[in-house]
Design a protein around this motif. Structure first.
Motif, PDB file in Angstrom:
ATOM      1  N   SER A 120       0.831  -1.205   0.000  1.00 24.64           N
ATOM      2  CA  SER A 120       0.000   0.000   0.000  1.00 24.64           C
ATOM      3  C   SER A 120       0.867   1.256   0.000  1.00 24.64           C
ATOM      4  O   SER A 120       0.548   2.251  -0.660  1.00 24.64           O
ATOM      5  N   LEU A 121       1.972   1.195   0.713  1.00 25.33           N
ATOM      6  CA  LEU A 121       2.910   2.324   0.769  1.00 25.33           C
ATOM      7  C   LEU A 121       3.498   2.606  -0.605  1.00 25.33           C
ATOM      8  O   LEU A 121       3.662   3.767  -1.006  1.00 25.33           O
TER       9      LEU A 121
ATOM     10  N   HIS B  63       0.619   4.167  -2.913  1.00 23.18           N
ATOM     11  CA  HIS B  63       0.080   5.497  -2.566  1.00 23.18           C
ATOM     12  C   HIS B  63       1.103   6.336  -1.799  1.00 23.18           C
ATOM     13  O   HIS B  63       0.833   6.771  -0.673  1.00 23.18           O
TER      14      HIS B  63
ATOM     15  N   GLN C  48      -0.212   9.964  -0.684  1.00 18.79           N
ATOM     16  CA  GLN C  48      -1.167   9.974   0.428  1.00 18.79           C
ATOM     17  C   GLN C  48      -0.481   9.729   1.759  1.00 18.79           C
ATOM     18  O   GLN C  48      -0.766  10.403   2.758  1.00 18.79           O
ATOM     19  N   TYR C  49       0.451   8.789   1.783  1.00 17.34           N
ATOM     20  CA  TYR C  49       1.158   8.493   3.028  1.00 17.34           C
ATOM     21  C   TYR C  49       2.097   9.640   3.412  1.00 17.34           C
ATOM     22  O   TYR C  49       2.268   9.932   4.605  1.00 17.34           O
ATOM     23  N   SER C  50       2.693  10.278   2.428  1.00 17.97           N
ATOM     24  CA  SER C  50       3.556  11.428   2.718  1.00 17.97           C
ATOM     25  C   SER C  50       2.748  12.565   3.324  1.00 17.97           C
ATOM     26  O   SER C  50       3.181  13.215   4.298  1.00 17.97           O
TER      27      SER C  50
ATOM     28  N   THR D  22      -0.074  12.215   4.951  1.00 26.49           N
ATOM     29  CA  THR D  22      -0.454  11.763   6.293  1.00 26.49           C
ATOM     30  C   THR D  22       0.683  11.984   7.287  1.00 26.49           C
ATOM     31  O   THR D  22       0.466  12.418   8.424  1.00 26.49           O
ATOM     32  N   ALA D  23       1.911  11.712   6.847  1.00 29.33           N
ATOM     33  CA  ALA D  23       3.077  11.902   7.712  1.00 29.33           C
ATOM     34  C   ALA D  23       3.262  13.375   8.069  1.00 29.33           C
ATOM     35  O   ALA D  23       3.541  13.718   9.222  1.00 29.33           O
TER      36      ALA D  23
ATOM     37  N   ILE E 245       1.657   5.572  11.615  1.00 30.55           N
ATOM     38  CA  ILE E 245       0.974   5.400  10.329  1.00 30.55           C
ATOM     39  C   ILE E 245       0.676   3.929  10.074  1.00 30.55           C
ATOM     40  O   ILE E 245      -0.431   3.570   9.638  1.00 30.55           O
TER      41      ILE E 245
ATOM     42  N   TRP F 101      -3.056   2.280   9.790  1.00 34.49           N
ATOM     43  CA  TRP F 101      -3.459   1.494   8.624  1.00 34.49           C
ATOM     44  C   TRP F 101      -3.919   0.102   9.049  1.00 34.49           C
ATOM     45  O   TRP F 101      -4.962  -0.391   8.597  1.00 34.49           O
TER      46      TRP F 101
END
Length: 429
Positions: free
Chosen positions: A274-275, A278, A281-283, A285-286, A334, A338
């Protein structure tokens, strides 16, 4: 002495007590009739052992309620045996943060009992009874009003899910999932949610279904207005704030106590995939997580001063080792977020949104990092995730037994004294 008087004589009240007198009123209602029937004297009636016995009754009730809830929530899963349900109910009854206070005179077992009972009645459609039980839970701890909202939210989420399925039938050419999907799918769901909730007809329908909860929540706001806040007693030490990292602490707490569910090789591989899919999106979120930690981290004076509690040592050994530690934990937060959400994917998106709102409401306003505040959101989460294999269930139970054994050993055998007090202090949750 003040506490004993508050329970048995009702002549004195300790101003440091911050909760309503639900536990003490119920104790009087149970102990006094028993004393009258059995001819006990006042010293027996107001003994520490007798008062703590009340929580043993609540613990037995919690075991039965947990079993009934597991049966009701997972009734469509025919692959789960009755033994697995009993084992899971036993495991949750022995959940360390709750189980420890079964043997002390704290509000937690009773608070959990009435909240779980209210949730069970809600699932069976007995909403007036659920609201009444919610009021009892509120009398044990004021923040339990959030779980009254949660019960109402279950009704609303069910209606939303029905309407959403009808919407999907009308648009068969659009591939939209009612459970999970891309960002654009989520946007469409949110648009549908807003459209549904601004309809007067829908609002009337929902109000007709949830009016017992609406009355209780309205009474809560009246109480807050008259009382000048949600806390009774020592208000200065329990001021509300926007403590967003509490959500991260809760997720870490949940991973620790649900590692057979959340820390599996399969989940780690899925998360890494998933990382890769996306990264933007994760960046984002971070970045948001770093900002929330930077601007909204609070350290309560009790957390730094009271060395009886596990949270004192967690904070000192982890977060106080270096200023950057709280930021370096963001990747772990994170992943836990998830994995937490992934275990709830069997629930509808509306249930997940409703639970998440309640989770934020019950954790974020708390300035003090206190593991007892996590008991109910953890149990609600744990009740609603899929069953594990028997092996992993046994592993979870064994882990809880081990943690309980260590905690009771420290409590009983590793006593100490403060410099300014002759009273014996003990390690506890």
């Amino acid at each position: 002495v003040p506490l004993c008087n508050a329970v048995c004589v009702a002549l004195q009240w300790d101003p440091m007590i911050t909760t309503l007198p639900g536990l003490y009123l119920l104790s009087v209602g149970v102990v006094k009739p028993a004393a009258w029937l059995l001819g006990w004297t006042g010293s027996v009636v107001c003994s520490v052992g007798m008062l703590r016995f009340i929580n043993l009754l609540f613990s037995a009730g919690n075991f039965y309620l947990l079993y009934l809830l597991l049966f009701k929530i997972h009734q469509k899963n025919k692959a789960v045996s009755g033994f697995q349900r009993i084992l899971s109910a036993l495991t949750l009854t022995m959940f360390p943060t709750l189980y420890f206070f079964t043997f002390l005179y704290y509000t937690d077992p009773g608070s959990v009992f009435f909240t779980l009972f209210s949730y069970l009645m809600c699932l069976y459609g007995n909403h007036k009874t659920a609201a009444l039980l919610g009021f009892c839970g509120f009398m044990f701890r004021q923040t339990n009003i959030v779980w009254t909202v949660f019960c109402a939210g279950n009704v609303v989420a069910e209606k939303l899910n029905e309407a959403w399925k009808i919407e999907l039938q009308k648009k068969k050419d659009e591939k939209i999932s009612s459970r999970k999907g891309s960002f654009s799918d989520l946007t469409r769901i949110l648009q549908f949610l807003v459209g549904y909730l601004i309809s007067p007809k829908n609002l009337v329908t929902l109000s007709a279904l949830t009016w017992p909860y609406i009355i209780l929540v309205s009474l809560f706001f009246v109480f807050v207005f008259i009382n000048g806040g949600i806390v009774v007693g020592d208000k200065s030490s329990h001021e509300a704030c926007l403590h967003f990292p509490q959500l991260f602490y809760f997720l870490s707490f949940t991973v620790f106590f649900s590692f057979p569910h959340l820390l599996t090789p399969t989940k780690i591989r899925k998360f890494l995939l998933s990382l890769q899919k996306h990264p933007v999106q994760y960046s984002l979120t971070a970045v948001i997580s770093l900002f929330l930690i930077w601007k909204f981290t609070y350290v309560h004076k009790y957390l730094l001063a009271d060395n009886r509690h596990y949270t004192f040592y967690v904070w000192r050994k982890v977060f106080q080792t270096h200023e950057l530690v709280k930021y370096l934990l963001v990747p772990f937060y994170i992943f836990t977020g998830w994995s937490f959400a992934d275990t709830l994917k069997s629930k509808s998106i509306f249930w997940i949104l409703m639970y998440f709102v309640c989770l934020l409401a019950v954790t974020v306003p708390q300035k003090l990092l206190e593991f007892r505040y996590f008991i109910l959101p953890f149990l609600i989460y744990r009740l609603n995730i899929p069953f594990l294999s028997l092996y992993r269930q046994l592993l979870e139970l064994a882990f809880y037994i081990l943690v309980n054994a260590v905690t009771f050993y420290l409590f009983l055998n590793r006593t100490f004294k403060w410099e300014n007090s002759d009273e014996v202090q003990r390690f506890m949750w």
